[in-house]
Scaffold this motif. Sequence first.
Motif, PDB file in Angstrom:
ATOM      1  N   SER B 107       0.821  -1.217   0.000  1.00 38.96           N
ATOM      2  CA  SER B 107       0.000   0.000   0.000  1.00 38.96           C
ATOM      3  C   SER B 107       0.856   1.269   0.000  1.00 38.96           C
ATOM      4  O   SER B 107       0.465   2.282  -0.551  1.00 38.96           O
ATOM      5  N   ASN B 108       2.004   1.227   0.654  1.00 37.08           N
ATOM      6  CA  ASN B 108       2.850   2.431   0.735  1.00 37.08           C
ATOM      7  C   ASN B 108       4.309   2.104   0.493  1.00 37.08           C
ATOM      8  O   ASN B 108       4.804   1.071   0.979  1.00 37.08           O
ATOM      9  N   VAL B 109       4.983   2.976  -0.238  1.00 36.95           N
ATOM     10  CA  VAL B 109       6.439   2.865  -0.387  1.00 36.95           C
ATOM     11  C   VAL B 109       6.992   4.254  -0.086  1.00 36.95           C
ATOM     12  O   VAL B 109       6.803   5.185  -0.858  1.00 36.95           O
ATOM     13  N   ASN B 110       7.617   4.399   1.053  1.00 38.54           N
ATOM     14  CA  ASN B 110       8.058   5.735   1.483  1.00 38.54           C
ATOM     15  C   ASN B 110       9.558   5.782   1.690  1.00 38.54           C
ATOM     16  O   ASN B 110      10.189   4.782   2.027  1.00 38.54           O
ATOM     17  N   LEU B 111      10.090   6.969   1.514  1.00 41.16           N
ATOM     18  CA  LEU B 111      11.510   7.201   1.794  1.00 41.16           C
ATOM     19  C   LEU B 111      11.634   8.151   2.974  1.00 41.16           C
ATOM     20  O   LEU B 111      10.887   9.121   3.073  1.00 41.16           O
ATOM     21  N   GLU B 112      12.575   7.855   3.834  1.00 40.25           N
ATOM     22  CA  GLU B 112      12.730   8.658   5.052  1.00 40.25           C
ATOM     23  C   GLU B 112      14.211   8.844   5.339  1.00 40.25           C
ATOM     24  O   GLU B 112      15.042   7.995   4.974  1.00 40.25           O
ATOM     25  N   GLN B 113      14.509   9.953   5.997  1.00 40.21           N
ATOM     26  CA  GLN B 113      15.908  10.207   6.386  1.00 40.21           C
ATOM     27  C   GLN B 113      15.928  10.798   7.778  1.00 40.21           C
ATOM     28  O   GLN B 113      15.317  11.843   8.011  1.00 40.21           O
ATOM     29  N   ASN B 114      16.627  10.146   8.721  1.00 37.52           N
ATOM     30  CA  ASN B 114      16.825  10.796  10.019  1.00 37.52           C
ATOM     31  C   ASN B 114      18.111  11.629   9.943  1.00 37.52           C
ATOM     32  O   ASN B 114      18.756  11.706   8.890  1.00 37.52           O
ATOM     33  N   LEU B 115      18.483  12.195  11.064  1.00 28.01           N
ATOM     34  CA  LEU B 115      19.632  13.122  11.049  1.00 28.01           C
ATOM     35  C   LEU B 115      20.917  12.407  10.636  1.00 28.01           C
ATOM     36  O   LEU B 115      21.687  12.909   9.807  1.00 28.01           O
ATOM     37  N   PHE B 116      21.132  11.222  11.206  1.00 28.33           N
ATOM     38  CA  PHE B 116      22.347  10.461  10.894  1.00 28.33           C
ATOM     39  C   PHE B 116      22.379  10.110   9.412  1.00 28.33           C
ATOM     40  O   PHE B 116      23.410  10.237   8.749  1.00 28.33           O
ATOM     41  N   GLU B 117      21.236   9.691   8.897  1.00 29.07           N
ATOM     42  CA  GLU B 117      21.165   9.302   7.478  1.00 29.07           C
ATOM     43  C   GLU B 117      21.399  10.506   6.566  1.00 29.07           C
ATOM     44  O   GLU B 117      21.983  10.387   5.493  1.00 29.07           O
ATOM     45  N   ARG B 118      20.958  11.674   7.001  1.00 32.55           N
ATOM     46  CA  ARG B 118      21.201  12.892   6.205  1.00 32.55           C
ATOM     47  C   ARG B 118      22.681  13.224   6.162  1.00 32.55           C
ATOM     48  O   ARG B 118      23.209  13.666   5.147  1.00 32.55           O
ATOM     49  N   LEU B 119      23.356  12.993   7.292  1.00 28.55           N
ATOM     50  CA  LEU B 119      24.803  13.270   7.328  1.00 28.55           C
ATOM     51  C   LEU B 119      25.561  12.292   6.431  1.00 28.55           C
ATOM     52  O   LEU B 119      26.495  12.675   5.729  1.00 28.55           O
ATOM     53  N   ILE B 120      25.120  11.039   6.488  1.00 32.80           N
ATOM     54  CA  ILE B 120      25.817   9.987   5.737  1.00 32.80           C
ATOM     55  C   ILE B 120      25.408  10.016   4.262  1.00 32.80           C
ATOM     56  O   ILE B 120      26.190   9.648   3.388  1.00 32.80           O
ATOM     57  N   GLY B 121      24.170  10.444   4.003  1.00 33.25           N
ATOM     58  CA  GLY B 121      23.677  10.453   2.618  1.00 33.25           C
ATOM     59  C   GLY B 121      22.943   9.176   2.247  1.00 33.25           C
ATOM     60  O   GLY B 121      22.910   8.785   1.087  1.00 33.25           O
ATOM     61  N   THR B 122      22.357   8.530   3.271  1.00 35.28           N
ATOM     62  CA  THR B 122      21.579   7.313   2.977  1.00 35.28           C
ATOM     63  C   THR B 122      20.097   7.597   3.177  1.00 35.28           C
ATOM     64  O   THR B 122      19.719   8.612   3.750  1.00 35.28           O
ATOM     65  N   TYR B 123      19.269   6.672   2.708  1.00 37.57           N
ATOM     66  CA  TYR B 123      17.821   6.791   2.824  1.00 37.57           C
ATOM     67  C   TYR B 123      17.258   5.483   3.376  1.00 37.57           C
ATOM     68  O   TYR B 123      17.783   4.409   3.117  1.00 37.57           O
ATOM     69  N   LYS B 124      16.152   5.630   4.123  1.00 34.32           N
ATOM     70  CA  LYS B 124      15.466   4.439   4.627  1.00 34.32           C
ATOM     71  C   LYS B 124      14.216   4.236   3.773  1.00 34.32           C
ATOM     72  O   LYS B 124      13.345   5.112   3.720  1.00 34.32           O
ATOM     73  N   LEU B 125      14.158   3.090   3.098  1.00 33.91           N
ATOM     74  CA  LEU B 125      12.982   2.789   2.273  1.00 33.91           C
ATOM     75  C   LEU B 125      12.023   1.951   3.123  1.00 33.91           C
ATOM     76  O   LEU B 125      12.406   0.910   3.629  1.00 33.91           O
ATOM     77  N   LYS B 126      10.788   2.451   3.276  1.00 28.93           N
ATOM     78  CA  LYS B 126       9.826   1.765   4.142  1.00 28.93           C
ATOM     79  C   LYS B 126       8.668   1.263   3.296  1.00 28.93           C
ATOM     80  O   LYS B 126       8.090   2.019   2.511  1.00 28.93           O
TER      81      LYS B 126
END
Lengths: 172, 561
Positions: B107-126
């Motif tokens: 039903s949903n495919v979302n991308l998210e970034q916490n502070l650490f991920e923003r610093l590193i340049g990664t994304y969390k795919l949910k």
Amino acid sequence: MYEKRNPKARWLLLTSSVITMTVATIILVIGLKMAQPLEPMIQKGLLAVDLIAWLVALIMPFVRYNWYRARFTEEEIDIRQGFLIIKEIIIPIERLQKISLETGPLDRLFGMSKVIVYTAGGEETIRFLENERAEQIGEVLKNRINRYAIRSREQEIKKEERTLNSREGQVL
Amino acid sequence: MEKREIRNLHNHPSYIIESSWGAIFVLVMLVLNNGTNVVRMLHSYESQKNFEFIGMLGIFFLYSVLMIFFSFRRWKLTVLNIVDGSMTWEQNTIFAKKQEIALSTISNVNLEQNLFERLIGTYKLKIDTSSLSTANKTDMKIILGKEDAFMLQNMILQLMRGESFEEEANIEEVVQGRDFEEQGIEKKQNLSAMQAQSAKNPEAMQDAASSADIQEKRPFQEELPFQENMGKYAIEISAIENIQCALASINESMLGIVLSLFLIAVILFFAMLVSGAALGEAFVSCAAVALAAGGFAKNIGKKFLYCYNYKVRRSGKHIYISSGAIKKQSYSVPVDKIQAFRLNKTLLGRLMHRTSVSVINIGGEQDDVNGQLLLPAVLDRDLPAMLAKILPEYHITAQEELCPRPKRVLWRKQLVNLFTKAVFVILSSLLYTKYAVEEFQEEGLFFAADFFVVMIPLVGCLWILWNSINLFLAQKTEGIKIADQLLTVRRGGFSWEQIEIPYDKIQQLTTKQDLLKRFMHTKVASIHMLASALANVQKIPEFDAKQIEQLQEKFQSTILA
């Protein structure tokens, strides 16, 4: 026809019961030693309860195993379990959202797995399956879910097309 | 490049740090704060006490290292595969888990970034499905680099729609969303075309500008929000009618608690006066209890304010509801998302001949989590006509159409009620007589001591009688109808509710039968639906086993082949 249960499941349940009861008994013994001097009657009572729990823990695995059935048809999953309270669950395959195959450390020891099926209304676990059989069931269910989901999407598209055509007809 | 599958995709290595940052933090703190001290102690072979301290530090150190090791192991043994329209998420750690999700059920495919991920340049795919167990959490999540994350999201979205996936060479196009850009270009072209047309037709210029303006502001809505498109309301509840609706919606438990508390307040007042307490002291004690009663009674006022100026209308596939005095609320209920239809009648509602109507659907908050109110407690004679205006798809099943519960269930429940409550009352009296009477007598409260000796068995008997009458009423009220398209169940005693569920809304059906029910040939059942947490399981009370088996067969026959 109901799925044939794997006999190893009995020993898995028994091992799990024994481990749980061993830990519970150790905690009880440590608790009794550390607690204020208790009345002998209370101590004897607690030990008697522990003994009864052991008895139940040794018998229940065989009862649970004998009274568990699962069946898979083209349309549904039918699970029947329990001795004192018989519980029967019917889950249409078209309602399934997700499947999960789980194997704990004890399960791995006995070569067993469980399949957990998820619907929009809850989840249910299918137990006492051998690893290969669990994989097979997971694969079959996955393909059926995909088939139902694609068919349902096609039906929705056809319905939308019919609605659009009727609207165009009205405009003209 | 056409790509329809992905194999053995791991989390980004930063996952190890992110999942074990707590352990890493502890490790760093241990080393920074105690590192030199430990080395000095070990070097100088100091006393036993320091070895204990070193031992403790060693345990913390070992724990942190183990946590980091487990995170590494989890990273190594967790993979994602997308093959043949199905996503498999495998975690081969101590508790091996393999999740299979058909892409078409996502039903949903979302991308998210916490502070650490923003610093590193990664994304969390949910990724989320509609399964209830994971309603409050994500079904699956994976941490990836920027390119991989957007590529995977795009791929999943396209495969979900049944399209073939074409890998994008330019990541920026993927990031901004090619579809969104195309929409933007299309909007501008439409606007230019409209403006050109309006130049030829000045009268249409105003309409074109306003419609273009609306399109710009709300490009994804097909119709105006109903607040701006208010037609005439089919049903409007007046203020006086609303008072009666609020009264009729009080259930007997609430009524019982409020009346009991007021009674206790009065008795306490007189008991304290008789026992020699001062008037002020007696009044304060009485007022405290009365305030507690008032706290329960405030729900009546709350209901009145909630349903003030209640208006309902039906437009197409939506029902629009507007109400509220202090907090105004406006809801739209999509008719095709309704999972079940429910009628509620309280004890006061029975006396006032009023019934409320609600529907069970997904979502809602506070008052609505147990179902969306459609009509407050309106008069029974007006209900069918009101319902026909807003929800003609459902009709009210009359009680005569329902199959009643077997009488043997009543006898069993009455015996159990009598026995269990009698034991409880007798035990309470004995315990009171043994422990509490002496204390009251020592404090000189002789009246109170004697008073409770009488009151406990008296209240106990009233309690047994009340439950007995409730069980008798439940026998008269409860019923089930297994029709072709839907199931109707009525349950309750003093207050009852009738729920109508179409078979295609049932997610799973569970039946239960304990030893006693097996002996009596009865069963209970529960129905799981797609609804919010309070309403997703609907219980079917005890009925004849054959009726429940008939329900099972009917449900099975409606499942598509």
